[in-house]
Motif scaffolding. Structure first.
Motif, PDB file in Angstrom:
ATOM      1  N   PRO A   1       0.946  -1.145   0.090  1.00 43.93           N
ATOM      2  CA  PRO A   1      -0.048  -0.062   0.000  1.00 43.93           C
ATOM      3  C   PRO A   1       0.836   1.247  -0.066  1.00 43.93           C
ATOM      4  O   PRO A   1       0.547   2.223  -0.726  1.00 43.93           O
ATOM      5  CB  PRO A   1      -0.838  -0.079   1.111  1.00 43.93           C
ATOM      6  N   ALA A   2       1.989   1.330   0.630  1.00 51.23           N
ATOM      7  CA  ALA A   2       2.706   2.541   0.799  1.00 51.23           C
ATOM      8  C   ALA A   2       3.511   2.919  -0.598  1.00 51.23           C
ATOM      9  O   ALA A   2       3.260   3.772  -1.181  1.00 51.23           O
ATOM     10  CB  ALA A   2       3.947   2.388   1.915  1.00 51.23           C
TER      11      ALA A   2
ATOM     12  N   ALA B   1       0.708   3.844  -2.950  1.00 53.19           N
ATOM     13  CA  ALA B   1       0.165   5.354  -2.716  1.00 53.19           C
ATOM     14  C   ALA B   1       1.373   6.439  -3.299  1.00 53.19           C
ATOM     15  O   ALA B   1       1.029   7.478  -4.094  1.00 53.19           O
ATOM     16  CB  ALA B   1       0.016   5.441  -1.307  1.00 53.19           C
TER      17      ALA B   1
ATOM     18  N   GLY C   1       0.287   8.631  -6.322  1.00 54.87           N
ATOM     19  CA  GLY C   1       0.460  10.166  -5.855  1.00 54.87           C
ATOM     20  C   GLY C   1       1.483  10.773  -7.201  1.00 54.87           C
ATOM     21  O   GLY C   1       0.926  11.859  -7.550  1.00 54.87           O
TER      22      GLY C   1
END
Length: 169
Positions: free
Chosen positions: A26-27, A30, A34
């Motif tokens: 997930p990091a 993201a 982004g």
């Protein structure tokens, strides 16, 4: 076996093309998504910003040929074919104003090449996803050598309800 989104797939699923390479954490996802938004603008968002009136805070650059420009282009866009960017960008564009490039559509990387050329000259730049194709397909007005034109929105690319404020994305 019943699987939920929190259940780990059995080892056999790793051979399935979708999960052969596992999803990013997930990091990492993201950070990637982004960053993607820092490089790309969506046709509807560009249209909304331009329709709001006043200064949208960016300039739109059509990087296609003159024949393509004449066939149709965004109202207010600057015509600057990619090959002419090094020579003409300093005369046509303010380096303090971000640039949004576009070309024909998703099958064309002309806007990407134009964005690269502008970035190499020191401009802040984003690429408009979908290009002119999706601008026209979403029902936004455009200009041709013969004057203004607008087509009905393609319900596969835009809300079928013409009065819808946004697509909900």
């Amino acid at each position: 076996m019943i699987m939920t989104s929190r259940t780990t797939a059995p080892a056999a699923s790793a051979t399935h093309p979708v999960l052969r390479v596992p999803p990013a954490s997930p990091a990492v996802a993201a950070a990637y998504f982004g960053a993607s938004l820092a490089f790309h603008a969506d046709v509807s968002d560009v249209a909304s910003a331009l329709a709001a009136g006043g200064d949208p805070g960016f300039v739109v650059v059509d990087s296609r040929s003159t024949a393509s420009w004449d066939q149709g282009h965004l109202p207010g866009a600057v015509h600057l074919p990619t090959a002419l960017i090094p020579e003409q960008a300093p005369r046509l564009l303010d380096p303090a104003v971000p640039v949004v490039t576009y070309c024909w559509g998703p099958g064309c990387n002309g806007a990407t090449r134009a964005a690269l050329a502008l970035a190499q000259l020191g401009y802040q730049v984003k690429e408009m996803l979908g290009g002119f194709e999706y601008w026209a397909r979403e029902g936004f007005a455009f200009e041709t050598w013969q004057g203004g034109e607008r087509r009905a929105a393609d319900p596969l690319t835009a809300p079928a309800d013409a009065d819808a404020a946004d697509c909900g994305c």
